[in-house]
Scaffold this active site. Structure first.
Site, short mmCIF file in Angstrom:
data_model
loop_
_atom_site.label_atom_id
_atom_site.label_comp_id
_atom_site.label_asym_id
_atom_site.label_seq_id
_atom_site.Cartn_x
_atom_site.Cartn_y
_atom_site.Cartn_z
N GLY A 11 -10.30 -1.80 6.56
CA GLY A 11 -10.65 -0.51 6.63
C GLY A 11 -12.16 0.01 6.10
O GLY A 11 -12.24 0.96 5.53
N ALA A 12 -13.00 -1.16 6.08
CA ALA A 12 -14.13 -0.83 5.05
C ALA A 12 -15.16 0.09 5.71
O ALA A 12 -15.90 0.48 5.15
CB ALA A 12 -14.93 -2.23 5.23
N GLN A 15 -13.23 6.20 5.38
CA GLN A 15 -13.57 6.99 4.17
C GLN A 15 -13.29 6.52 2.89
O GLN A 15 -14.06 6.65 1.95
CB GLN A 15 -12.39 8.30 4.38
CG GLN A 15 -12.52 9.51 5.20
CD GLN A 15 -11.72 10.42 4.44
OE1 GLN A 15 -12.51 11.39 3.55
NE2 GLN A 15 -10.51 10.59 4.38
N ARG A 94 -0.90 8.39 11.46
CA ARG A 94 -0.07 9.02 12.78
C ARG A 94 -0.86 9.75 13.51
O ARG A 94 -1.41 10.66 13.23
CB ARG A 94 0.88 9.95 11.73
CG ARG A 94 2.15 10.48 12.67
CD ARG A 94 2.99 11.35 11.90
NE ARG A 94 3.76 10.92 10.85
CZ ARG A 94 5.11 10.73 10.91
NH1 ARG A 94 5.83 11.41 11.95
NH2 ARG A 94 5.73 10.34 9.81
N VAL A 131 -3.24 -0.02 0.10
CA VAL A 131 -3.65 1.21 -0.14
C VAL A 131 -3.10 2.04 1.14
O VAL A 131 -2.56 3.26 0.99
CB VAL A 131 -5.07 1.49 -0.25
CG1 VAL A 131 -5.51 2.98 -0.38
CG2 VAL A 131 -5.68 1.04 -1.65
N ASP A 161 -1.10 8.49 -7.69
CA ASP A 161 0.13 9.56 -8.39
C ASP A 161 0.04 9.62 -9.85
O ASP A 161 0.31 10.67 -10.34
CB ASP A 161 1.52 9.39 -7.79
CG ASP A 161 1.57 8.90 -6.28
OD1 ASP A 161 1.60 9.75 -5.37
OD2 ASP A 161 1.26 7.67 -5.92
N ARG A 164 -3.03 11.70 -10.85
CA ARG A 164 -2.77 13.04 -10.44
C ARG A 164 -1.63 13.66 -11.64
O ARG A 164 -1.99 14.71 -11.98
CB ARG A 164 -2.11 13.23 -9.19
CG ARG A 164 -2.93 13.00 -8.24
CD ARG A 164 -2.20 12.70 -6.64
NE ARG A 164 -3.49 12.81 -5.45
CZ ARG A 164 -2.76 12.47 -4.45
NH1 ARG A 164 -1.59 12.04 -4.11
NH2 ARG A 164 -3.79 12.74 -3.60
N HIS A 189 5.19 5.71 -2.93
CA HIS A 189 3.92 6.49 -2.94
C HIS A 189 4.16 7.55 -1.75
O HIS A 189 3.94 7.32 -0.68
CB HIS A 189 2.74 5.81 -2.50
CG HIS A 189 1.75 6.75 -2.02
ND1 HIS A 189 1.07 7.54 -3.15
CD2 HIS A 189 0.90 6.89 -1.13
CE1 HIS A 189 0.04 8.22 -2.38
NE2 HIS A 189 -0.01 7.80 -1.13
P1 NAI Z 1 -9.83 6.51 7.90
O1 NAI Z 1 -9.08 6.45 8.85
O2 NAI Z 1 -11.17 7.25 7.20
O3 NAI Z 1 -10.37 4.73 7.61
C1 NAI Z 1 -9.59 3.87 7.96
C2 NAI Z 1 -10.28 2.56 8.53
O4 NAI Z 1 -9.44 1.33 8.71
C3 NAI Z 1 -10.73 3.00 9.85
O5 NAI Z 1 -12.09 2.74 9.75
C4 NAI Z 1 -10.10 1.96 10.77
O6 NAI Z 1 -10.95 1.50 11.84
C5 NAI Z 1 -9.83 0.83 9.82
N1 NAI Z 1 -8.66 -0.04 10.17
C6 NAI Z 1 -7.50 0.52 11.16
N2 NAI Z 1 -6.70 -0.51 11.33
C7 NAI Z 1 -7.19 -1.87 10.74
C8 NAI Z 1 -6.96 -2.97 10.73
N3 NAI Z 1 -5.99 -3.29 11.33
N4 NAI Z 1 -7.72 -4.02 10.39
C9 NAI Z 1 -8.80 -3.38 9.45
N5 NAI Z 1 -9.39 -2.05 9.77
C10 NAI Z 1 -8.52 -1.26 10.21
O7 NAI Z 1 -8.81 6.38 6.52
P2 NAI Z 1 -8.91 6.53 5.20
O8 NAI Z 1 -9.15 8.03 4.84
O9 NAI Z 1 -10.08 5.50 4.46
O10 NAI Z 1 -7.49 6.04 4.56
C11 NAI Z 1 -7.12 4.70 4.80
C12 NAI Z 1 -5.61 4.52 4.39
O11 NAI Z 1 -5.24 4.87 2.92
C13 NAI Z 1 -4.63 5.35 5.33
O12 NAI Z 1 -3.48 4.78 5.63
C14 NAI Z 1 -4.22 6.52 4.13
O13 NAI Z 1 -3.17 7.25 4.53
C15 NAI Z 1 -4.02 5.70 2.99
N6 NAI Z 1 -4.28 6.31 1.68
C16 NAI Z 1 -3.42 5.96 0.57
C17 NAI Z 1 -3.31 6.58 -0.52
C18 NAI Z 1 -2.41 5.97 -1.59
O14 NAI Z 1 -2.42 6.67 -2.65
N7 NAI Z 1 -1.81 5.03 -1.47
C19 NAI Z 1 -4.08 7.71 -0.76
C20 NAI Z 1 -5.08 8.22 0.18
C21 NAI Z 1 -4.99 7.56 1.36
#
Ligand code: NAI
Length: 327
Positions: A11-12, A15, A94, A131, A161, A164, A189
């Site tokens: 997911g590099a 965000q 989702r 993550v 968490d 926070r 989480h």
């Molecule tokens: P984002 O949508 O901005 O970026 C995710 C990226 O992952 C996208 O560029 C997408 O193309 C890529 N991606 C999707 N499937 C993939 C795969 N199979 N292989 C490689 N890359 C893939 O999302 P963001 O904001 O960066 O969040 C990423 C994840 O982290 C989400 O699932 C979010 O819910 C989760 N998250 C977890 C937290 C925690 O405390 N554990 C806190 C905040 C977010």
């Protein structure tokens, strides 16, 4: 100087990736003397691969002395080759009209494939942090898909968490966040996690006694920490990214370099601690030393805490039951 280590991030181009990669490359995760090679994975989609190229151009333009190499990948089998640290950030969000079961199934597919790839090509002592949500269940799936790697090396991120909770306590007590010791977050989480300051201290003094307000604990503190992710989406229009990346750095740094006796929270496969069934990917208080975590054992669990722990455990068991047939 030290031999570079291989760090894979999925997911590099997302965000969190944008808030994470620059800090890894600057040495904030593994130390200011540890060169890193970044092995970056994005989906094969042209837009995502282009965005990844752009992020890599910016990484290059930082001229980080510790960045010994970087690679763009669209296949986990090459991205994870010999990786020693892996941050699984990319996940399926989702979409509109998507049911919970669809979300679990879409992620099960991703994390099964990535677990298998880790099993096949990663360093045999790779440390994995998940993550991408649902983080605990995705970590569980990756672990189950990598039977040749040590199960204990698969972890899920509860650190956001934990951080926070620490900052809410700092605000309530008027004390610096760095002074808070012995905080624990139990479970999943998700809003069901149980942030527990019963054992916490500030300068050796009990935080529970300092706050002395059980009503605040149950009706303000726990819901504030539990719903913080939703509050940030509401305010920012986007989910937490910089704070999530920061928590990922904290988690990996503490695991690799140690906590000096300080408690932190990690989602780890249970070995039966506190009655949590073996293998459940659960948040526990741990200390880290020499690249290994150790659960803080023997803490008394009162009735309210047990109820909270049961609730988050039930949710996790439900998620795991929802994906078992896909493993
Ligand atoms: P984002 O949508 O901005 O970026 C995710 C990226 O992952 C996208 O560029 C997408 O193309 C890529 N991606 C999707 N499937 C993939 C795969 N199979 N292989 C490689 N890359 C893939 O999302 P963001 O904001 O960066 O969040 C990423 C994840 O982290 C989400 O699932 C979010 O819910 C989760 N998250 C977890 C937290 C925690 O405390 N554990 C806190 C905040 C977010």
């Amino acid at each position: 100087s030290k031999t570079p280590v291989r760090v894979a991030v999925t997911g590099a181009a997302g965000q969190i990736g944008y808030a994470l990669l620059f800090r890894i490359a600057s040495g904030e995760m593994l130390g200011k003397d540890q060169p890193v090679i970044l092995q970056l994975l994005e989906i094969p989609d042209e837009k995502a691969q282009n965005a990844l190229k752009g992020v890599m151009m910016e990484l290059q333009d930082c001229a980080f002395p510790l960045l010994a190499g970087m690679e763009a990948h669209s296949d986990p089998m090459t991205a994870f080759k010999d990786a020693q640290y892996v941050l699984l950030v990319g996940a399926r969000p989702r979409g509109p009209g998507m049911e919970r079961a669809d979300l679990l199934a879409a992620n099960a597919q991703i994390f099964t494939a990535q677990g298998k790839a880790l099993n096949a090509v990663a360093d045999r002592n790779v440390k994995v942090l998940v993550v991408g949500n649902p983080a605990n269940t995705n970590a569980y799936i990756a672990m189950k898909s990598a039977p040749d790697l040590p199960a204990k090396n698969f972890t899920a991120m509860l650190r956001l968490d934990h951080n926070r909770a620490a900052s809410q306590i700092a605000e309530k007590t008027g004390k610096p966040v760095s002074a808070i010791e012995k905080l624990a977050v139990w479970g999943n989480h998700s809003p069901t996690m149980y942030a527990d300051y019963r054992f916490a201290t500030i300068d050796g003094q009990s935080v529970k006694d300092m706050i002395n307000d059980e009503e605040w604990n149950r009706n303000t503190f726990l819901p504030t920490v539990g719903k913080r992710g939703a509050a940030i989406i509401e305010a920012r229009g986007l989910s937490s990214a910089a704070s999530a990346a920061n928590a990922a750095i904290d988690h990996m740094r503490d695991w690799a370099l140690g906590t000096n006796g300080k408690w932190v929270t990690m989602g780890i496969p249970s070995k039966g601690w506190y009655g949590i069934p073996e293998g459940v990917m659960f948040g526990f208080p741990v200390t880290c030393e020499n690249g290994e975590y150790t659960v803080v054992e023997g803490l008394p669990i009162d009735e309210f805490s047990q109820q909270c722990i049961n609730k988050t455990l039930d949710e996790l068991k439900g998620e795991e039951d929802g994906v078992k047939h896909l493993l």
